[in-house]
Scaffold this motif. Structure first.
Motif, PDB file in Angstrom:
ATOM      1  N   ALA A  29      39.443  36.015  36.508  1.00  0.00           N
ATOM      2  CA  ALA A  29      39.114  34.580  36.553  1.00  0.00           C
ATOM      3  C   ALA A  29      39.199  34.078  37.999  1.00  0.00           C
ATOM      4  CB  ALA A  29      40.055  33.806  35.639  1.00  0.00           C
ATOM      5  N   LYS A  30      40.261  34.444  38.710  1.00  0.00           N
ATOM      6  CA  LYS A  30      40.421  34.004  40.108  1.00  0.00           C
ATOM      7  C   LYS A  30      39.303  34.586  40.973  1.00  0.00           C
ATOM      8  CE  LYS A  30      45.145  32.745  41.220  1.00  0.00           C
ATOM      9  NZ  LYS A  30      46.143  32.943  40.181  1.00  0.00           N
ATOM     10  N   ASN A  31      39.018  35.888  40.773  1.00  0.00           N
ATOM     11  CA  ASN A  31      38.006  36.544  41.608  1.00  0.00           C
ATOM     12  C   ASN A  31      36.624  35.945  41.361  1.00  0.00           C
ATOM     13  OD1 ASN A  31      40.035  38.124  42.555  1.00  0.00           O
ATOM     14  ND2 ASN A  31      39.432  39.987  41.484  1.00  0.00           N
ATOM     15  N   ARG A  32      36.347  35.641  40.101  1.00  0.00           N
ATOM     16  CA  ARG A  32      35.031  35.074  39.796  1.00  0.00           C
ATOM     17  C   ARG A  32      34.877  33.724  40.521  1.00  0.00           C
ATOM     18  NH1 ARG A  32      34.495  35.207  34.013  1.00  0.00           N
ATOM     19  NH2 ARG A  32      33.778  37.337  34.184  1.00  0.00           N
ATOM     20  N   ALA A  33      35.929  32.909  40.464  1.00  0.00           N
ATOM     21  CA  ALA A  33      35.882  31.598  41.141  1.00  0.00           C
ATOM     22  C   ALA A  33      35.711  31.772  42.654  1.00  0.00           C
ATOM     23  CB  ALA A  33      37.149  30.821  40.829  1.00  0.00           C
ATOM     24  N   ASN A  34      36.261  32.861  43.181  1.00  0.00           N
ATOM     25  CA  ASN A  34      36.204  33.102  44.633  1.00  0.00           C
ATOM     26  C   ASN A  34      35.034  33.992  45.048  1.00  0.00           C
ATOM     27  OD1 ASN A  34      38.531  31.679  45.375  1.00  0.00           O
ATOM     28  ND2 ASN A  34      39.862  33.391  44.801  1.00  0.00           N
ATOM     29  N   GLN A  35      34.202  34.389  44.077  1.00  0.00           N
ATOM     30  CA  GLN A  35      33.087  35.312  44.336  1.00  0.00           C
ATOM     31  C   GLN A  35      33.550  36.619  44.982  1.00  0.00           C
ATOM     32  OE1 GLN A  35      30.034  32.598  46.109  1.00  0.00           O
ATOM     33  NE2 GLN A  35      29.150  32.802  44.079  1.00  0.00           N
ATOM     34  N   ILE A  36      34.711  37.062  44.494  1.00  0.00           N
ATOM     35  CA  ILE A  36      35.240  38.376  44.899  1.00  0.00           C
ATOM     36  C   ILE A  36      34.798  39.393  43.862  1.00  0.00           C
ATOM     37  CG2 ILE A  36      37.382  39.732  44.998  1.00  0.00           C
ATOM     38  CD1 ILE A  36      37.828  38.150  47.241  1.00  0.00           C
ATOM     39  N   THR A  37      34.379  40.565  44.321  1.00  0.00           N
ATOM     40  CA  THR A  37      34.097  41.672  43.406  1.00  0.00           C
ATOM     41  C   THR A  37      34.945  42.868  43.840  1.00  0.00           C
ATOM     42  OG1 THR A  37      32.214  42.308  44.784  1.00  0.00           O
ATOM     43  CG2 THR A  37      31.738  40.931  42.851  1.00  0.00           C
ATOM     44  N   GLY A  38      34.991  43.895  42.971  1.00  0.00           N
ATOM     45  CA  GLY A  38      35.766  45.068  43.355  1.00  0.00           C
ATOM     46  C   GLY A  38      36.185  45.907  42.180  1.00  0.00           C
ATOM     47  N   ALA A  39      37.152  46.779  42.446  1.00  0.00           N
ATOM     48  CA  ALA A  39      37.599  47.717  41.429  1.00  0.00           C
ATOM     49  C   ALA A  39      39.053  48.091  41.681  1.00  0.00           C
ATOM     50  CB  ALA A  39      36.725  48.969  41.462  1.00  0.00           C
ATOM     51  N   LEU A  40      39.739  48.405  40.580  1.00  0.00           N
ATOM     52  CA  LEU A  40      41.167  48.750  40.649  1.00  0.00           C
ATOM     53  C   LEU A  40      41.411  50.057  39.912  1.00  0.00           C
ATOM     54  CD1 LEU A  40      44.197  47.817  41.167  1.00  0.00           C
ATOM     55  CD2 LEU A  40      44.102  46.836  38.862  1.00  0.00           C
ATOM     56  N   TRP A  41      42.105  50.967  40.567  1.00  0.00           N
ATOM     57  CA  TRP A  41      42.569  52.217  39.936  1.00  0.00           C
ATOM     58  C   TRP A  41      44.052  52.073  39.652  1.00  0.00           C
ATOM     59  CZ3 TRP A  41      41.565  57.409  38.614  1.00  0.00           C
ATOM     60  CH2 TRP A  41      42.683  58.239  38.566  1.00  0.00           C
ATOM     61  N   PHE A  42      44.464  52.447  38.441  1.00  0.00           N
ATOM     62  CA  PHE A  42      45.905  52.510  38.133  1.00  0.00           C
ATOM     63  C   PHE A  42      46.142  53.701  37.214  1.00  0.00           C
ATOM     64  CE2 PHE A  42      49.599  51.029  35.466  1.00  0.00           C
ATOM     65  CZ  PHE A  42      50.549  51.270  36.449  1.00  0.00           C
ATOM     66  N   ASP A  43      47.030  54.604  37.635  1.00  0.00           N
ATOM     67  CA  ASP A  43      47.281  55.801  36.828  1.00  0.00           C
ATOM     68  C   ASP A  43      48.726  55.864  36.340  1.00  0.00           C
ATOM     69  OD1 ASP A  43      48.691  56.331  39.117  1.00  0.00           O
ATOM     70  OD2 ASP A  43      47.570  58.121  39.678  1.00  0.00           O
ATOM     71  N   GLY A  44      49.410  54.714  36.383  1.00  0.00           N
ATOM     72  CA  GLY A  44      50.807  54.681  35.962  1.00  0.00           C
ATOM     73  C   GLY A  44      51.754  54.883  37.140  1.00  0.00           C
ATOM     74  N   ARG A  45      51.233  55.363  38.275  1.00  0.00           N
ATOM     75  CA  ARG A  45      52.070  55.606  39.461  1.00  0.00           C
ATOM     76  C   ARG A  45      51.577  54.807  40.660  1.00  0.00           C
ATOM     77  NH1 ARG A  45      51.773  60.450  41.900  1.00  0.00           N
ATOM     78  NH2 ARG A  45      49.640  60.676  41.175  1.00  0.00           N
ATOM     79  N   GLN A  46      50.240  54.778  40.818  1.00  0.00           N
ATOM     80  CA  GLN A  46      49.684  54.192  42.030  1.00  0.00           C
ATOM     81  C   GLN A  46      48.539  53.238  41.731  1.00  0.00           C
ATOM     82  OE1 GLN A  46      49.195  58.169  43.503  1.00  0.00           O
ATOM     83  NE2 GLN A  46      50.125  57.550  45.433  1.00  0.00           N
ATOM     84  N   PHE A  47      48.369  52.309  42.657  1.00  0.00           N
ATOM     85  CA  PHE A  47      47.206  51.433  42.617  1.00  0.00           C
ATOM     86  C   PHE A  47      46.304  51.760  43.805  1.00  0.00           C
ATOM     87  CE2 PHE A  47      50.680  48.632  40.963  1.00  0.00           C
ATOM     88  CZ  PHE A  47      50.177  48.393  39.704  1.00  0.00           C
ATOM     89  N   ILE A  48      44.998  51.717  43.557  1.00  0.00           N
ATOM     90  CA  ILE A  48      44.012  51.706  44.645  1.00  0.00           C
ATOM     91  C   ILE A  48      43.091  50.544  44.298  1.00  0.00           C
ATOM     92  CG2 ILE A  48      42.246  52.970  45.940  1.00  0.00           C
ATOM     93  CD1 ILE A  48      43.200  55.539  44.596  1.00  0.00           C
ATOM     94  N   GLN A  49      42.856  49.680  45.252  1.00  0.00           N
ATOM     95  CA  GLN A  49      41.998  48.529  44.936  1.00  0.00           C
ATOM     96  C   GLN A  49      41.015  48.259  46.066  1.00  0.00           C
ATOM     97  OE1 GLN A  49      43.988  44.774  44.089  1.00  0.00           O
ATOM     98  NE2 GLN A  49      42.309  44.155  42.743  1.00  0.00           N
ATOM     99  N   VAL A  50      39.786  47.938  45.662  1.00  0.00           N
ATOM    100  CA  VAL A  50      38.734  47.513  46.593  1.00  0.00           C
ATOM    101  C   VAL A  50      38.460  46.038  46.323  1.00  0.00           C
ATOM    102  CG1 VAL A  50      36.340  47.837  47.310  1.00  0.00           C
ATOM    103  CG2 VAL A  50      37.658  49.805  46.509  1.00  0.00           C
ATOM    104  N   LEU A  51      38.412  45.233  47.378  1.00  0.00           N
ATOM    105  CA  LEU A  51      38.059  43.815  47.268  1.00  0.00           C
ATOM    106  C   LEU A  51      36.857  43.563  48.166  1.00  0.00           C
ATOM    107  CD1 LEU A  51      41.646  42.312  47.814  1.00  0.00           C
ATOM    108  CD2 LEU A  51      40.452  42.414  45.623  1.00  0.00           C
ATOM    109  N   GLU A  52      35.859  42.868  47.662  1.00  0.00           N
ATOM    110  CA  GLU A  52      34.659  42.560  48.443  1.00  0.00           C
ATOM    111  C   GLU A  52      34.384  41.062  48.346  1.00  0.00           C
ATOM    112  OE1 GLU A  52      31.980  46.472  47.346  1.00  0.00           O
ATOM    113  OE2 GLU A  52      31.875  44.774  46.011  1.00  0.00           O
ATOM    114  N   GLY A  53      33.988  40.464  49.447  1.00  0.00           N
ATOM    115  CA  GLY A  53      33.656  39.036  49.422  1.00  0.00           C
ATOM    116  C   GLY A  53      33.683  38.472  50.831  1.00  0.00           C
TER     117      GLY A  53
END
Ligand code: FAD
Length: 137
Positions: A29-53
């Motif tokens: 919801a926050k990203n949509r309002a901010n026109q942010i796009t991206g992707a999040l990886w979570f495997d129970g141990r680590q996060f990897i996230q891409v943010l675009e905008g």
């Protein structure tokens, strides 16, 4: 304001509960309002996230995420001006720890065990672009 892509990695802080569905609902919801796009990886141990905008919005969002106690050892891998988005249709796509996603790790790493600290920014981004996204919207 230039279009910007940022990628970070972090460890999950096991002392804090993490409900991916709940977090994504509010992040989307926050990203949509901010026109942010991206992707999040979570495997129970680590996060990897891409943010675009827009650069200012990506920067503000990253700093807000970096304050979040659900992370430990958050590390900014890269932040660049770019000509196009890689995830234009995702307010925040989500990668779960599925078998097909695990198999992709070997393509971009020296081993089939995910270790973001031993992967270049290009390999991490390549991995994020190849994984099977799950729609949590
Ligand atoms: P508040 O809602 O006032 O929260 C303050 C603090 O409480 C947070 O910093 C956090 O430490 C903690 N907190 C909040 N909710 C929870 C919860 N459900 N469980 C446990 N602790 C909680 N936000 C985005 O806008 N866009 C994103 O793409 C995004 N991606 C994220 C990726 C990950 C891996 C994580 C962990 C969080 C992400 N967030 C994202 C959420 C972001 O970190 C903030 O929690 C959120 O934006 C709310 O910020 P706020 O300043 O309004 O804090």
């Amino acid at each position: 304001m230039y279009l910007t892509r940022l990628l970070y990695v972090s460890d999950y802080n096991r002392d804090k509960p993490f409900d991916a569905g709940q977090m994504l609902k509010s992040a989307i919801a926050k990203n949509r309002a901010n026109q942010i796009t991206g992707a999040l990886w979570f495997d129970g141990r680590q996060f990897i996230q891409v943010l675009e905008g827009a650069r200012d919005v990506v920067s503000e969002t990253y700093h807000r995420i970096a304050q979040d106690e659900r992370h430990n050892n958050i590390e900014l891998v890269c932040c660049n001006s770019v000509t196009e988005r890689f995830f234009p249709q995702w307010s925040m796509g989500y990668f779960g720890d599925t078998l097909s996603n695990q198999q992709m790790i070997l393509r971009y790493s020296t081993s089939d065990k995910l270790n973001p600290n031993e992967m270049s920014p290009d390999s991490l981004l390549g991995l994020m672009m190849t994984l099977e996204l799950k729609n949590m919207e």
